[in-house]
Design a protein around this motif. Structure first.
Motif, PDB file in Angstrom:
ATOM      1  N   CYS A  30       0.766  -1.111   0.031  1.00  0.00           N
ATOM      2  CA  CYS A  30       0.235  -0.065   0.214  1.00  0.00           C
ATOM      3  C   CYS A  30       0.933   1.384  -0.018  1.00  0.00           C
ATOM      4  O   CYS A  30       0.308   2.378   0.129  1.00  0.00           O
ATOM      5  CB  CYS A  30      -0.703  -0.090   1.167  1.00  0.00           C
ATOM      6  N   ARG A  31       2.096   1.046  -0.118  1.00  0.00           N
ATOM      7  CA  ARG A  31       3.210   1.982  -0.231  1.00  0.00           C
ATOM      8  C   ARG A  31       3.638   2.382  -1.372  1.00  0.00           C
ATOM      9  O   ARG A  31       4.152   1.743  -2.208  1.00  0.00           O
ATOM     10  CB  ARG A  31       4.372   1.682   0.886  1.00  0.00           C
ATOM     11  N   PRO A  32       3.485   3.586  -1.929  1.00  0.00           N
ATOM     12  CA  PRO A  32       3.936   4.107  -3.419  1.00  0.00           C
ATOM     13  C   PRO A  32       5.291   4.150  -3.419  1.00  0.00           C
ATOM     14  O   PRO A  32       5.890   3.972  -4.619  1.00  0.00           O
ATOM     15  CB  PRO A  32       3.296   5.571  -3.452  1.00  0.00           C
ATOM     16  N   ASP A  33       6.272   4.129  -2.460  1.00  0.00           N
ATOM     17  CA  ASP A  33       7.591   4.059  -2.353  1.00  0.00           C
ATOM     18  C   ASP A  33       8.020   2.669  -2.495  1.00  0.00           C
ATOM     19  O   ASP A  33       9.211   2.379  -3.033  1.00  0.00           O
ATOM     20  CB  ASP A  33       8.367   4.770  -1.386  1.00  0.00           C
ATOM     21  N   GLN A  40       1.546   7.097 -11.181  1.00  0.00           N
ATOM     22  CA  GLN A  40       1.347   8.375 -11.186  1.00  0.00           C
ATOM     23  C   GLN A  40       0.724   8.670 -12.581  1.00  0.00           C
ATOM     24  O   GLN A  40       0.058   9.736 -12.888  1.00  0.00           O
ATOM     25  CB  GLN A  40       2.893   9.101 -11.161  1.00  0.00           C
ATOM     26  N   ARG A  80      -1.256   0.037   7.388  1.00  0.00           N
ATOM     27  CA  ARG A  80      -1.205   1.217   6.572  1.00  0.00           C
ATOM     28  C   ARG A  80       0.025   2.297   7.408  1.00  0.00           C
ATOM     29  O   ARG A  80       0.031   2.341   8.464  1.00  0.00           O
ATOM     30  CB  ARG A  80      -2.360   2.016   6.890  1.00  0.00           C
ATOM     31  N   ALA A 130       2.456   5.861   7.201  1.00  0.00           N
ATOM     32  CA  ALA A 130       2.176   7.166   6.680  1.00  0.00           C
ATOM     33  C   ALA A 130       2.219   7.343   5.425  1.00  0.00           C
ATOM     34  O   ALA A 130       1.280   8.450   4.881  1.00  0.00           O
ATOM     35  CB  ALA A 130       3.366   7.931   7.509  1.00  0.00           C
ATOM     36  N   ASP A 131       3.089   6.808   4.563  1.00  0.00           N
ATOM     37  CA  ASP A 131       3.130   6.713   3.165  1.00  0.00           C
ATOM     38  C   ASP A 131       2.098   5.796   2.568  1.00  0.00           C
ATOM     39  O   ASP A 131       2.355   4.639   2.615  1.00  0.00           O
ATOM     40  CB  ASP A 131       4.483   6.604   2.502  1.00  0.00           C
ATOM     41  N   PHE A 132       1.036   6.172   2.136  1.00  0.00           N
ATOM     42  CA  PHE A 132      -0.135   5.320   1.555  1.00  0.00           C
ATOM     43  C   PHE A 132      -0.634   5.757   0.341  1.00  0.00           C
ATOM     44  O   PHE A 132      -0.614   6.933  -0.080  1.00  0.00           O
ATOM     45  CB  PHE A 132      -1.285   5.560   2.747  1.00  0.00           C
ATOM     46  N   ILE A 133      -0.894   4.741  -0.654  1.00  0.00           N
ATOM     47  CA  ILE A 133      -1.544   5.089  -2.123  1.00  0.00           C
ATOM     48  C   ILE A 133      -3.017   5.384  -1.814  1.00  0.00           C
ATOM     49  O   ILE A 133      -4.034   4.836  -1.199  1.00  0.00           O
ATOM     50  CB  ILE A 133      -1.710   3.786  -2.650  1.00  0.00           C
ATOM     51  N   GLU A 134      -3.022   7.031  -2.110  1.00  0.00           N
ATOM     52  CA  GLU A 134      -4.422   7.730  -1.562  1.00  0.00           C
ATOM     53  C   GLU A 134      -5.145   7.707  -2.979  1.00  0.00           C
ATOM     54  O   GLU A 134      -4.936   7.365  -4.113  1.00  0.00           O
ATOM     55  CB  GLU A 134      -4.044   8.995  -1.272  1.00  0.00           C
TER      56      GLU A 134
END
Length: 224
Positions: free
Chosen positions: A93-96, A105, A118, A120-124
Motif C-alpha cells: 500500500c506504499r507508493p515508495d 502516477q 497502513r 504514513a506513506d499510503f496510496i491515496e
C-alpha cells in the motif's frame, strides 16, 4: 459489484505489486488476472523478472496461452496507458515500494488490494480499496474476491496454486497470521484444483540455488 464494473469500464488493466516480487505478489496478481479475463479483458502484470523471488511461478504462468504477452515492463505499460486504463496494486500500500511508480502516477484509475498495516506513506485516492490487515496475505484477499466474480472454470490450476503458494509463504505454512478465513480461502483454492505438492515445489528451488545457499552459509562467521 463495483470491482467488476470498474474492470468492465477500463480499457487496459495493469497489475503490479512491490519491488522484488514474491509468491504472494505474483499469486495475487494471477488471481486478479483470472477475474479480469472473466470480464472479457486482457490483463498485464508488471514485474522485473530479473529481480523476482517468484521466478518459477512466473515461468509456469508464462507457459499458459492465457498469459502470452502478459508480463511486461513499466515502459511497455506506459506506452499503452490511456484515460480509461486501470492499475490494480496488490500486496503493498506504499507508493515508495511499488514496482512501477511512474505508471502509478500516470494512470487515472487505481484499485488497491493489500493486507499490510497502513503506513504514513499510503496510496491515496484509489477508486477501490480492499485493505484488510486481518488477512494473512494478498492472495487470501484475492481468493475471497474471486468467489464473487468468477466461476470455478474461469481460474487456471496454476493460478489457484499461485494464490495458495502466496498464502503458504506469508503464513509460514499456516503457522502465523492465520484465521478461519485463511483456511476457507485455502479450501476454496483446493476446490479449484490447487495441488499442494506442486505448491511445495515452488519453495524447493533448484540445485544451483542450493549450491549458492550453502556457499553463503559455509562462509558465515559467529560474532561474539
Amino acid at each position: 459489484m463495483k470491482a467488476k464494473q470498474l474492470i468492465n469500464e477500463s480499457s487496459h488493466i495493469f497489475v503490479m505489486g512491490h519491488k522484488y516480487s514474491d509468491l504472494d505478489y505474483i499469486g495475487a496478481a494471477a488471481g486478479v488476472c483470472a477475474a479480469v479475463r472473466a470480464c472479457g479483458k486482457k490483463p498485464y502484470i508488471i514485474t522485473d523478472r530479473e529481480k523476482s523471488n517468484a521466478q518459477e511461478l512466473i515461468d509456469a504462468l508464462s507457459q499458459q496461452p492465457q498469459y502470452e504477452g502478459a508480463f511486461i515492463t513499466e515502459a511497455e505499460a506506459i506506452e499503452k496507458v490511456d484515460l480509461q486504463s486501470l492499475c490494480i496494486v496488490v500486496d503493498t500500500c506504499r507508493p515508495d515500494l511499488i514496482e512501477a511508480p511512474e505508471l502509478l502516477q500516470t494512470v487515472q484509475r487505481v484499485a488497491l488490494i493489500d493486507h499490510h498495516r497502513r503506513a504514513a506513506d499510503f496510496i491515496e485516492d484509489s477508486d477501490i480499496t480492499l485493505h484488510e490487515t486481518y488477512a494473512s496475505s494478498a492472495s487470501e484477499l484475492v481468493s475471497e474476491l474471486l468467489q464473487y466474480i468468477v466461476s470455478s472454470r474461469d481460474v487456471l490450476k496454476i493460478e489457484a496454486e499461485g494464490m495458495l503458494a502466496g498464502i503458504v509463504l506469508d503464513t509460514k505454512s499456516f503457522t502465523l497470521h492465520t484465521g478461519v478465513r485463511t483456511f476457507e480461502a485455502a479450501a476454496y483454492l483446493k476446490q479449484l484444483g490447487a495441488d499442494t505438492l506442486d505448491v511445495k515445489r515452488m519453495f524447493s528451488g533448484d540445485m544451483e540455488m542450493y549450491v549458492k545457499k550453502y556457499g553463503i552459509i559455509s562462509q558465515a562467521k559467529q560474532i561474539y
